[in-house]
Design an enzyme around this catalytic site. Sequence first.
Site, PDB file in Angstrom:
ATOM      1  N   TRP A 187     -18.478 -34.129  55.679  1.00  0.00           N
ATOM      2  CA  TRP A 187     -18.567 -34.707  54.338  1.00  0.00           C
ATOM      3  C   TRP A 187     -19.037 -36.156  54.394  1.00  0.00           C
ATOM      4  CZ3 TRP A 187     -19.948 -33.893  49.868  1.00  0.00           C
ATOM      5  CH2 TRP A 187     -19.412 -34.461  48.708  1.00  0.00           C
ATOM      6  N   ARG A 221     -12.833 -42.278  66.323  1.00  0.00           N
ATOM      7  CA  ARG A 221     -12.813 -42.089  67.783  1.00  0.00           C
ATOM      8  C   ARG A 221     -14.061 -42.707  68.408  1.00  0.00           C
ATOM      9  NH1 ARG A 221     -11.800 -35.894  66.544  1.00  0.00           N
ATOM     10  NH2 ARG A 221     -13.250 -36.600  64.929  1.00  0.00           N
ATOM     11  N   LYS A 264      -9.976 -34.776  49.159  1.00  0.00           N
ATOM     12  CA  LYS A 264      -9.336 -33.837  48.251  1.00  0.00           C
ATOM     13  C   LYS A 264      -7.984 -33.409  48.825  1.00  0.00           C
ATOM     14  CE  LYS A 264     -13.819 -32.113  46.649  1.00  0.00           C
ATOM     15  NZ  LYS A 264     -14.732 -30.949  46.548  1.00  0.00           N
ATOM     16  N   GLY A 323     -15.892 -32.118  43.116  1.00  0.00           N
ATOM     17  CA  GLY A 323     -16.670 -31.029  42.532  1.00  0.00           C
ATOM     18  C   GLY A 323     -17.086 -30.046  43.610  1.00  0.00           C
ATOM     19  N   SER A 336     -18.970 -28.988  46.307  1.00  0.00           N
ATOM     20  CA  SER A 336     -19.917 -29.782  47.109  1.00  0.00           C
ATOM     21  C   SER A 336     -19.680 -29.619  48.607  1.00  0.00           C
ATOM     22  CB  SER A 336     -19.792 -31.261  46.730  1.00  0.00           C
ATOM     23  OG  SER A 336     -18.423 -31.679  46.747  1.00  0.00           O
ATOM     24  N   ALA A 369     -20.389 -29.873  52.315  1.00  0.00           N
ATOM     25  CA  ALA A 369     -21.219 -30.825  53.060  1.00  0.00           C
ATOM     26  C   ALA A 369     -22.461 -30.159  53.636  1.00  0.00           C
ATOM     27  CB  ALA A 369     -20.397 -31.459  54.172  1.00  0.00           C
ATOM     28  N   LYS A 390      -7.288 -26.605  44.117  1.00  0.00           N
ATOM     29  CA  LYS A 390      -8.174 -25.456  44.334  1.00  0.00           C
ATOM     30  C   LYS A 390      -8.138 -24.986  45.782  1.00  0.00           C
ATOM     31  CE  LYS A 390     -11.454 -27.985  46.477  1.00  0.00           C
ATOM     32  NZ  LYS A 390     -12.138 -27.742  47.761  1.00  0.00           N
ATOM     33  N   ASP A 439     -15.193 -26.181  41.485  1.00  0.00           N
ATOM     34  CA  ASP A 439     -14.776 -26.305  42.876  1.00  0.00           C
ATOM     35  C   ASP A 439     -13.974 -25.086  43.322  1.00  0.00           C
ATOM     36  OD1 ASP A 439     -14.841 -27.641  45.253  1.00  0.00           O
ATOM     37  OD2 ASP A 439     -13.617 -29.329  44.621  1.00  0.00           O
ATOM     38  N   ASN A 490     -10.699 -23.444  53.925  1.00  0.00           N
ATOM     39  CA  ASN A 490      -9.437 -22.969  53.357  1.00  0.00           C
ATOM     40  C   ASN A 490      -9.447 -21.454  53.157  1.00  0.00           C
ATOM     41  OD1 ASN A 490      -8.008 -25.640  52.795  1.00  0.00           O
ATOM     42  ND2 ASN A 490     -10.019 -25.967  51.887  1.00  0.00           N
TER      43      ASN A 490
END
Length: 334
Positions: free
Chosen positions: A13, A34, A107, A138, A140, A142, A193, A246, A258
Amino acid sequence: MSLRIGVLGAGGWGAALGLLLHQNGHAVVLWEFRHELAERLKTTRENPDFLPGVVLPREIAVTSDLETAAADKDIIVLALPSHTVRQTAKALSLLPVRNALFVSGTKGIENHSLLRMSELLVQTVPDLRPERIVVLSGPSHAEEVARSIPTVVTAASADEQASRTVQETFMNPSFRVYTSGDVIGVELGGAFKNVIAVAAGICDGVGFGDNTKAALVTRGIVEMTRLGEAMGANPSTFAGLSGLGDLVVTCWSRHSRNRYVGEQIGKGAKLPDILNQMKMVAEGVRTTQSVYDLSRKYNIAAPISTEVYRMLFEGKAPKQAVFDLMTRDRKAEA
């Protein structure tokens, strides 16, 4: 006008947003916590674990030094896992960031404190007012933003001008940005979500059909809206990009981490084993805990997210959870 922008988080992202902002003509510094990964990304210009095939232009600076990335910037973008935001915010509080506009692309809802990310930033960074925070949320993924696949999101802030600034800064022909004044709704929708996406994945893993998932998503919006109203959100927000939009993409997309976690649970895998073999963070796991606690705090009926909690953290069998949802007392839909 070219702005100085620090993007904190060089995962998929963060890298996608950094690339987008560079394409829009801004001076971008990308921060990776890192050191060894930052050096590798600086040399190879590619992160095969998160965005394989996407090459970052040499003009995008990469660093593991937070001061280099954040000090004296016009905009600071947070594209971090939610459980690392507090630690990073504490470090930011020691740097000259007084004049920066903060954009939260994270999120999640912090466990235990139950703070949304904008609340956490205000609590942790001295003199940071809510009016200087914009939430970007929203549908989106990546993987698609980085490849300029048309994407539409919402920028929400307590200050209308701040949200318009973010709209102007991020928007281009493949990335459309709407503005909103409902920070609570946009943040909650973006987090909640992920819990429903875990449930959708469980449906896939068990082998249920389209009927099941469609009902799950529809009733998931009901739970999201109930909790949002109790927390002070505008219920119409959840019919928008950070709610329904989303939710749809996360419940169906092959990119959804997820949904993947839920699918593996549905197939009988154990949560620790799933997380140990994942390179990317599935926010929905931690958010399930937070949503479960919030629904109890506000005394909100949230049967789907409660069953997700029981499957993830109490070892409840998915088929039993679905049976219990299907055989609850009869109710009117509205």
